[in-house]
Design a protein around this motif. Structure first.
Motif: not given
Ligand SMILES: C[S@@+](CC[C@H](N)C(=O)[O-])C[C@H]1O[C@@H](n2cnc3c(N)ncnc32)[C@H](O)[C@@H]1O
Length: 201
Positions: A37, A67, A85, A87, A109, A161
């Motif tokens: 982001s 973030t 997180e 990944t 999550a 977001y």
């Molecule tokens: C759109 S990215 C946002 C990353 C960062 N916060 C940014 O804004 O640059 C979505 C993030 O959600 C994580 N993610 C996806 N599914 C998830 C889950 N079920 N539980 C936790 N994290 C998850 C992904 O690995 C990724 O890092």
């Protein structure tokens, strides 16, 4: 080299971008973005009174930590931030942020309630989520939304977001209509949805 709050956010962006790109190559649907982001997005998320006054903030999908750093910059010196997180490649980058208020945790999550309990937390004043609700299974998205509702303090704030608005299918029955902001200066442009949990009921 660690990501620390003393370093300007811009100087770490390239490093986070490399990390996110590598993770995206392995797990594109889960990582959901090639670019971290922008500072325009992270500031819109973090520079809010609810973040400044929160005792406990939970972040879902912190990625490589842009973030997370923005939230820490806004939060009180004695507040707590739990970042979850999924990944592993990104969790490594997140673990490099040195701030005693932050607990970063590799996890899903979907296990939000159990994760909070494991860290001696039951409630959060603010929950920030970047996880891609449009590409996770509906049953999982419902479960995550219900858990967010369960752990959010009455009067607390949920900020998500998102590229698309599929999240609204899951959140509308629980939280109603969000306040929506469109952030153009991000790759890709995204929407920030904000809900305030009712004080009673
Ligand atoms: C759109 S990215 C946002 C990353 C960062 N916060 C940014 O804004 O640059 C979505 C993030 O959600 C994580 N993610 C996806 N599914 C998830 C889950 N079920 N539980 C936790 N994290 C998850 C992904 O690995 C990724 O890092």
């Amino acid at each position: 080299m660690a990501f620390t709050l003393e370093r300007p956010l811009a100087s770490t962006y390239t490093r986070r971008a490399a990390c996110v790109f590598k993770a995206w190559l392995k797990q594109p649907t889960q990582v959901a973005t090639i670019f971290p982001s922008s500072v325009f997005l992270t500031e819109r998320i973090a520079r809010r009174d609810c973040v400044r006054s929160a005792d406990t903030v939970v972040e879902l999908g912190p990625g490589a930590g842009g973030t997370t750093l923005a939230l820490l910059e806004s939060m009180k010196p004695d507040a707590r931030l739990l970042a979850v997180e999924k990944t592993p490649d990104l969790a490594d980058a997140l673990a490099e942020i040195e701030d005693p208020r932050l607990t970063s945790r590799l996890g899903d999550a979907a296990d939000l309630i159990e994760i909070l309990r494991a860290h001696d937390l039951t409630k959060a004043d603010v929950i920030v989520s970047g996880i891609p609700f449009s590409s996770i299974p509906r049953a999982t998205a419902k479960r995550i939304s219900r858990s967010i509702d369960d752990v959010l303090t009455p009067g607390g704030t949920f900020i998500a977001y998102q590229l698309r608005d599929d999240i609204l299918h899951f959140t509308r029955p629980l939280f109603g209509t969000p306040h929506t902001q469109f952030v153009m200066r991000n790759l890709p442009p995204l929407r920030i949805f904000t809900w305030t949990k009712r004080l009673q009921g």
